[in-house]
Design a protein around this motif. Structure first.
Motif, PDB file in Angstrom:
ATOM      1  N   PRO A 118       0.826  -1.217   0.000  1.00 13.96           N
ATOM      2  CA  PRO A 118       0.000   0.000   0.000  1.00 13.96           C
ATOM      3  C   PRO A 118       0.855   1.260   0.000  1.00 13.96           C
ATOM      4  N   LYS A 119       0.342   2.340  -0.620  1.00  9.17           N
ATOM      5  CA  LYS A 119       1.066   3.604  -0.697  1.00  9.17           C
ATOM      6  C   LYS A 119       0.389   4.672   0.157  1.00  9.17           C
ATOM      7  N   ASN A 120       1.204   5.591   0.644  1.00  6.87           N
ATOM      8  CA  ASN A 120       0.647   6.715   1.396  1.00  6.87           C
ATOM      9  C   ASN A 120       0.296   7.865   0.443  1.00  6.87           C
ATOM     10  N   ALA A 121      -0.138   8.983   0.991  1.00  5.06           N
ATOM     11  CA  ALA A 121      -0.588  10.101   0.166  1.00  5.06           C
ATOM     12  C   ALA A 121       0.533  10.702  -0.675  1.00  5.06           C
ATOM     13  N   ALA A 122       1.783  10.492  -0.244  1.00  7.56           N
ATOM     14  CA  ALA A 122       2.922  11.049  -0.974  1.00  7.56           C
ATOM     15  C   ALA A 122       3.468  10.078  -2.018  1.00  7.56           C
ATOM     16  N   GLY A 123       2.787   8.940  -2.194  1.00 12.19           N
ATOM     17  CA  GLY A 123       3.217   7.966  -3.190  1.00 12.19           C
ATOM     18  C   GLY A 123       4.253   6.977  -2.695  1.00 12.19           C
ATOM     19  N   GLY A 124       4.504   6.976  -1.401  1.00 15.31           N
ATOM     20  CA  GLY A 124       5.500   6.067  -0.839  1.00 15.31           C
ATOM     21  C   GLY A 124       4.911   4.724  -0.466  1.00 15.31           C
ATOM     22  N   SER A 125       5.494   3.641  -0.995  1.00 11.66           N
ATOM     23  CA  SER A 125       5.037   2.298  -0.635  1.00 11.66           C
ATOM     24  C   SER A 125       5.505   1.954   0.777  1.00 11.66           C
ATOM     25  N   ILE A 126       4.620   1.347   1.544  1.00  7.26           N
ATOM     26  CA  ILE A 126       4.942   0.932   2.901  1.00  7.26           C
ATOM     27  C   ILE A 126       5.197  -0.578   2.874  1.00  7.26           C
ATOM     28  N   GLY A 127       6.428  -0.974   3.086  1.00  2.83           N
ATOM     29  CA  GLY A 127       6.823  -2.365   2.892  1.00  2.83           C
ATOM     30  C   GLY A 127       6.120  -3.356   3.804  1.00  2.83           C
ATOM     31  N   GLU A 128       5.853  -4.538   3.259  1.00  3.38           N
ATOM     32  CA  GLU A 128       5.251  -5.634   4.012  1.00  3.38           C
ATOM     33  C   GLU A 128       5.891  -6.950   3.573  1.00  3.38           C
ATOM     34  N   VAL A 129       5.871  -7.934   4.466  1.00  2.00           N
ATOM     35  CA  VAL A 129       6.331  -9.275   4.122  1.00  2.00           C
ATOM     36  C   VAL A 129       5.275  -9.954   3.262  1.00  2.00           C
ATOM     37  N   GLU A 130       5.708 -10.714   2.266  1.00  2.00           N
ATOM     38  CA  GLU A 130       4.761 -11.446   1.426  1.00  2.00           C
ATOM     39  C   GLU A 130       3.921 -12.392   2.289  1.00  2.00           C
ATOM     40  N   PRO A 131       2.589 -12.385   2.137  1.00  3.22           N
ATOM     41  CA  PRO A 131       1.731 -13.248   2.958  1.00  3.22           C
ATOM     42  C   PRO A 131       2.149 -14.713   2.877  1.00  3.22           C
ATOM     43  N   GLY A 132       2.180 -15.361   4.008  1.00  8.81           N
ATOM     44  CA  GLY A 132       2.552 -16.765   4.060  1.00  8.81           C
ATOM     45  C   GLY A 132       4.042 -17.025   4.028  1.00  8.81           C
TER      46      GLY A 132
END
Length: 360
Positions: free
Chosen positions: A110-124
């Motif tokens: 997901p990205k914030n209002a400034a276009g920055g992606s917020i990193g997450e671990v791949e599900p599973g």
């Protein structure tokens, strides 16, 4: 003359991480690594070539084919977990002489209002699973703009989280930050604005993040046509100075001839190698049939990797970046009872009692 293993421990080079470095390196300590984990771009290219959505099996077959052609000619192969690793290993597409890296991040965070992606671990997925299934290193991609405070702070914390998990699991950690166009008051920055600040962004990002990994995968600090060759070499030297750890150059999808020149410049500036993807194989996914893809992989893709490998071997060995020589490494010795202390054990605890002079 021997040296205590404490010297390596003090550099963060524990047995698991050190073995990972050995596995993904060339014999002289440089790194020629190929990436095949770019799922979104691969799928888009296959869809455009065949005019239909590729199936899971078609994507997996293409990845295995590409890996089988290129893995014998590189020191390390980066794959994804979703499509790549299990099938690639099970199909014997990677020779025992080539190390493996697996990405841990989710595509399309997901990205914030400034276009920055917020990193997450791949599900599973997880660092522990990557270690468990026999890979030699974990790779994390983190979108990072030092001046976009929200995503920068979140992705710094995410990077530190994965860094610590890799320490806990004693597995090598490779970090790949990428710059991105920001949204200013809802409007995306113009390409020329982003290009003008790219070099500073790449160098500043290295100052923030390169301490939280074992190998740092960097973008080229500049844009051909924006800066002169002399300015780009100066940028590369400043990048090298900013990295306390060995660093390698990514390809960012540029055409191969441009990437080759960037690699030559990076090796002169102190880089230890490369981890390139699309520059080597992007046309592979534009062919409509498996036979056409295989021919391209076994000819042009192999030629590019071999040619680049010859350049990489003139680079700085990873151990030199740590201030070590091959003679230093050959003389490293552990002290008795190291196995009980390794991983947080204590030689005084009942579960880790070691009798001096005993033979086990």
């Amino acid at each position: 003359m021997s040296t205590s293993i404490t010297r390596l421990y003090g550099l963060g080079l524990t047995p698991g991480k050190l073995r990972g470095l050995q596995r993904i390196s060339n014999p002289n300590g440089t790194l020629t690594m190929v990436a095949t984990d770019q799922n979104s771009s691969m799928i888009s290219m296959m869809k455009e070539a065949t005019k239909k959505d590729p199936s899971y099996a078609e994507i997996t077959d293409a990845k295995v084919m590409l890996s089988r052609a290129l893995a014998p000619h590189c020191s390390g192969l980066l794959v994804d977990g979703y499509y790549g690793y299990a099938s690639t290993i099970a199909a014997h597409a990677v020779p025992s002489s080539t190390g493996t890296l697996i990405r841990v991040e989710k595509s399309g965070s997901p990205k914030n209002a400034a276009g920055g992606s917020i990193g997450e671990v791949e599900p599973g997925w997880s660092v522990a699973k990557i270690k468990r299934c026999g890979a030699d290193a974990v790779k994390l991609l983190a979108m990072f703009e030092p001046d976009e405070y929200d995503s920068a702070e979140r992705n710094l914390q995410f990077t530190i989280q994965i860094y610590n998990e890799c320490i806990q699991n004693d597995i090598l950690f490779l970090l790949e930050p990428l710059h991105f166009p920001m949204k200013i008051n809802g409007t995306v920055e113009a390409k020329d604005v982003v290009a003008a600040r790219k070099a500073k962004t790449v160098i500043d990002t290295a100052k923030y993040l390169s301490q939280f990994c074992d190998i740092y995968k960097s973008e080229f600090p500049g844009t051909p046509g924006v800066e002169s060759d002399a300015q780009q070499m100066d940028n590369l030297k400043r990048l090298n100075d900013a990295c306390p750890k060995p660093w390698v150059l990514l390809s960012a999808g540029v055409d191969y001839d441009k990437y080759k020149k960037q690699v030559e410049m990076a090796m002169k500036a102190g880089a230890s190698g490369i981890l390139g993807g699309r520059a080597f194989w992007k046309e592979f996914f534009t062919f409509t049939t498996p036979a056409e893809r295989q021919k391209f992989a076994e000819t042009e893709c192999v030629r590019r990797v071999k040619e680049t490998d010859a350049i990489v071997k003139s680079g700085t060995p990873w151990f030199a970046k740590y201030g070590l020589t091959t003679e230093d490494l050959h003389g490293i010795r552990a002290t008795e009872g190291w196995h009980a202390r390794y991983g947080g054990g204590t030689a005084t605890g009942s579960a880790a009692k070691v009798e001096a002079g005993a033979v086990y």
